[in-house]
Design a protein around this motif. Structure first.
Motif, mmCIF file in Angstrom:
data_model
loop_
_atom_site.group_PDB
_atom_site.id
_atom_site.type_symbol
_atom_site.label_atom_id
_atom_site.label_comp_id
_atom_site.label_asym_id
_atom_site.label_seq_id
_atom_site.Cartn_x
_atom_site.Cartn_y
_atom_site.Cartn_z
ATOM 1 N N LEU A 169 0.721 -1.098 0.056
ATOM 2 C CA LEU A 169 -0.062 0.061 -0.065
ATOM 3 C C LEU A 169 0.818 1.294 0.108
ATOM 4 O O LEU A 169 0.360 2.266 -0.579
ATOM 5 N N LEU A 172 2.202 1.851 -3.405
ATOM 6 C CA LEU A 172 1.027 2.134 -4.160
ATOM 7 C C LEU A 172 0.894 3.537 -4.114
ATOM 8 O O LEU A 172 0.607 4.302 -5.416
ATOM 9 N N ILE A 175 3.223 4.868 -6.740
ATOM 10 C CA ILE A 175 2.959 4.516 -8.270
ATOM 11 C C ILE A 175 1.774 5.570 -8.562
ATOM 12 O O ILE A 175 1.851 6.095 -9.746
ATOM 13 N N LEU A 176 0.900 5.827 -7.616
ATOM 14 C CA LEU A 176 -0.088 6.832 -7.976
ATOM 15 C C LEU A 176 0.475 8.246 -8.308
ATOM 16 O O LEU A 176 0.107 8.720 -9.271
ATOM 17 N N GLY A 179 2.408 7.241 -11.797
ATOM 18 C CA GLY A 179 1.584 6.816 -13.021
ATOM 19 C C GLY A 179 2.267 6.063 -13.668
ATOM 20 O O GLY A 179 1.668 5.732 -15.173
ATOM 21 N N GLU B 73 -7.118 -6.962 -2.489
ATOM 22 C CA GLU B 73 -7.511 -5.299 -2.614
ATOM 23 C C GLU B 73 -6.375 -4.647 -3.267
ATOM 24 O O GLU B 73 -6.218 -3.837 -4.079
ATOM 25 N N THR B 74 -5.166 -4.911 -2.700
ATOM 26 C CA THR B 74 -3.951 -3.878 -3.305
ATOM 27 C C THR B 74 -3.651 -4.185 -4.546
ATOM 28 O O THR B 74 -3.299 -3.561 -5.368
ATOM 29 N N LEU B 77 -5.525 -2.454 -6.827
ATOM 30 C CA LEU B 77 -5.548 -1.117 -6.545
ATOM 31 C C LEU B 77 -4.519 -0.660 -7.604
ATOM 32 O O LEU B 77 -4.441 0.471 -8.101
ATOM 33 N N TYR B 78 -3.430 -1.568 -7.885
ATOM 34 C CA TYR B 78 -2.354 -1.313 -8.517
ATOM 35 C C TYR B 78 -2.685 -0.748 -10.171
ATOM 36 O O TYR B 78 -2.437 0.190 -10.638
ATOM 37 N N TRP B 80 -5.562 0.479 -11.150
ATOM 38 C CA TRP B 80 -6.177 1.829 -10.709
ATOM 39 C C TRP B 80 -5.172 2.981 -10.696
ATOM 40 O O TRP B 80 -5.484 4.297 -11.303
ATOM 41 N N ALA B 81 -4.147 2.546 -9.943
ATOM 42 C CA ALA B 81 -3.132 3.727 -9.702
ATOM 43 C C ALA B 81 -2.480 4.098 -11.063
ATOM 44 O O ALA B 81 -2.134 5.494 -10.988
ATOM 45 N N VAL B 82 -2.129 3.069 -11.932
ATOM 46 C CA VAL B 82 -1.553 3.547 -13.129
ATOM 47 C C VAL B 82 -2.291 4.495 -13.863
ATOM 48 O O VAL B 82 -1.955 5.357 -14.534
ATOM 49 N N TYR B 84 -4.783 6.199 -13.253
ATOM 50 C CA TYR B 84 -5.529 7.156 -12.304
ATOM 51 C C TYR B 84 -5.699 8.640 -12.896
ATOM 52 O O TYR B 84 -6.727 9.131 -13.058
ATOM 53 N N ARG B 85 -4.642 8.996 -13.741
ATOM 54 C CA ARG B 85 -4.689 10.369 -14.369
ATOM 55 C C ARG B 85 -5.480 10.363 -15.434
ATOM 56 O O ARG B 85 -6.091 11.437 -15.734
ATOM 57 N N LEU B 92 -11.367 8.563 -8.703
ATOM 58 C CA LEU B 92 -11.258 8.999 -7.252
ATOM 59 C C LEU B 92 -12.343 8.457 -6.601
ATOM 60 O O LEU B 92 -12.478 7.945 -5.409
ATOM 61 N N MET B 95 -12.359 4.728 -6.383
ATOM 62 C CA MET B 95 -11.818 4.010 -5.415
ATOM 63 C C MET B 95 -12.073 4.400 -3.946
ATOM 64 O O MET B 95 -11.982 3.470 -3.195
ATOM 65 N N PHE B 96 -12.801 5.676 -3.653
ATOM 66 C CA PHE B 96 -13.406 5.686 -2.514
ATOM 67 C C PHE B 96 -14.575 4.651 -2.163
ATOM 68 O O PHE B 96 -14.731 4.034 -0.844
#
Lengths: 344, 118
Positions: A169, A172, A175-176, A179, B73-74, B77-78, B80-82, B84-85, B92, B95-96
């Motif tokens: 986490l 993460l 990474i966020l 990107g 879960e994590t 999320l990976y 998603w993080a890549v 994200y922009r 956002l 994810m919430f």
């Protein structure tokens, strides 16, 4: 293709040399550091300041009897130390340990000094491989037919998987902000602004604590716990198999320090320093090694300064402390990036 | 697949290294075995059971189950993080919602004392 392969092989040899040299050097630093902190001399007879001591130790271990006790599961008993070393070595190849600075070899640009430079999955590969490391410890504990080993192995497995969550986490968040899953891009994204350790201070703290737990180092060395489990999961191991566990522990320390430096402290870059060519390459390598060396010393420093956690305290810290903190960090970073804050 | 060539190369090196070192030690190893020497290291009294016949705390199992839930879960999320922009506000909010569902589960586990050791 030929030049490409030569470049890969060159990086591979440099990396393997660095990793395998780091182990004896770290053993020496640890023993001398312990002696320094405890106000005694430490090894000082073999070579100047005892620097040859680890070599002498490994030669001694090589000649020791390779004992397989009665009642062990022979196949797993043999396999466990192999897995430990194998996994410990394999994790490092996605970490950039220097910057090519535009140097070309046989017309092939060197790029970032990491072995698997084309691998897009970077961090995912690293997390996947490093989490396999727990098998070495669990199988060693299970197959040894020894109660100390079994307890050590069990504790280690629960500890490693608990802290892996917080670690993943914390990564993460980085990474966020970047990107990308590639670690050289993580480094590149940190140049020209604050290193990730400042805007993501929470994640940095979580990662440092989890790093200690993941490498089974004090204050989290419950898998070994000399005073209660004798030596934990490797009680029954001798000779080179024992040395294999020691080597993997030190290699894991190198990898996790390198990862820490790469993710949160700008990797091989220094703010305001932009050099080109071979000079830049050497400087970037030196900067990286310097940063890693600091964290290696931190491992030693903490080991000889702090007492060991109790197991329930360890679990409480992992599940009720670090996991929420890492999640809070993630949410903060996500909100920050959504608001368009460029300093994050 | 060419990006995986270094991985394969290093796999070979990482495989050879422990095998060769342990192999050398095995070739030049010293000593004779006898039954007493081969006993499990304990307090000097012969062990009557195999070590893994002994029982251990169920908590280890519980931790492993919880780990699977939160690790998946994590892993979710990976990606998603890549991305994200690109996802912007949708990412956002998404994810919430995802985290909220998980946090409910986390609080439940906490209340039921699943995170408490002994």
């Amino acid at each position: 293709m030929g030049a490409e392969l030569i470049v890969i092989a060159g990086k591979l040899i440099v990396l393997a040399t660095l990793l395998l040299t780091a182990v004896p050097v770290m053993v020496w630093v640890e023993r001398r550091g312990a002696a320094f902190i405890q106000d005694r001399l430490g090894p000082n007879r073999v070579g100047p300041w005892g620097i040859i001591q680890p070599i002498a130790d490994s030669v001694k271990l090589l000649f020791k009897e390779d004992l397989t006790p009665a009642g062990v599961n022979r196949w797993l008993y043999f396999l466990a130390p192999m897995i430990s070393v194998f996994i410990a070595m394999l994790t490092f190849i996605v970490v950039p340990f220097g910057d090519g600075c535009g140097v070309t070899i046989l017309g092939q640009p060197l790029g970032s000094l990491m072995v698997a430079s084309e691998l897009e999955v970077g961090v995912l590969y690293l997390l996947a491989i490093s989490s396999l490391g727990v098998y070495g410890i669990v199988l060693a504990g299970w197959s040894s037919n020894n109660k100390y080993s079994l307890l050590g192995g069990l504790r280690a497995s629960a500890q490693l998987i608990s802290y892996e969550l917080s670690m993943a986490l914390a990564v993460l968040g980085v990474i966020l902000a970047t990107g990308s899953l590639r670690l050289d891009e993580v480094v590149a994204a940190q140049s020209g602004k604050l290193w990730n350790a400042v805007p993501q201070f929470l994640g940095f703290v979580v990662f440092v604590v989890a790093a200690f737990a993941e490498t089974n180092r004090l204050p989290f060395d419950l898998a070994e716990a000399e005073t209660e489990l004798v030596a934990g999961y490797h009680v029954e191991y001798s000779s080179m198999k024992f040395a294999a566990f020691m080597m993997s522990e030190y290699m894991n320390m190198v990898t996790v320090s390198a990862l820490l430096v790469t993710l949160f402290l700008g990797g091989s870059t220094l703010p305001g320093v932009h050099l080109e060519g071979w000079l830049g390459l050497v400087v970037s390598l030196a900067v990286f090694l310097g940063k890693v060396a600091f964290f290696m010393w931190l491992f030693v420093w903490v080991r000889w300064s702090l007492p060991r956690f109790r197991y329930d305290q360890l679990m409480r810290l992992g599940w009720k402390g670090l996991l929420p903190l890492a999640t809070v960090n993630l949410v903060l970073v996500a909100v920050g990036v959504a608001r368009g804050w460029t300093w994050i | 697949m060419t990006e995986y060539i270094p991985v394969f190369l290093f796999t070979v090196v990482a495989l050879l290294f422990p095998v060769v070192t342990v192999g050398i030690a095995w070739l030049i190893r010293a000593g004779k075995h006898d039954p007493v020497k081969l006993e499990p290291y304990e307090c000097g009294i012969e062990a009557t059971t195999f070590a893994h016949d002994n029982r251990f705390s169920i908590r280890y199992y519980l931790i492993a189950v919880l780990f699977v839930v939160f690790d998946v879960e994590t892993v979710f999320l990976y990606p998603w993080a890549v991305a994200y922009r690109k996802l912007a506000l949708f990412g956002l909010v998404e994810m919430f919602i995802f985290l909220a569902i998980l946090i409910v589960g986390y609080i439940y586990a906490w209340k039921r004392k699943a995170l408490q050791w002994a």
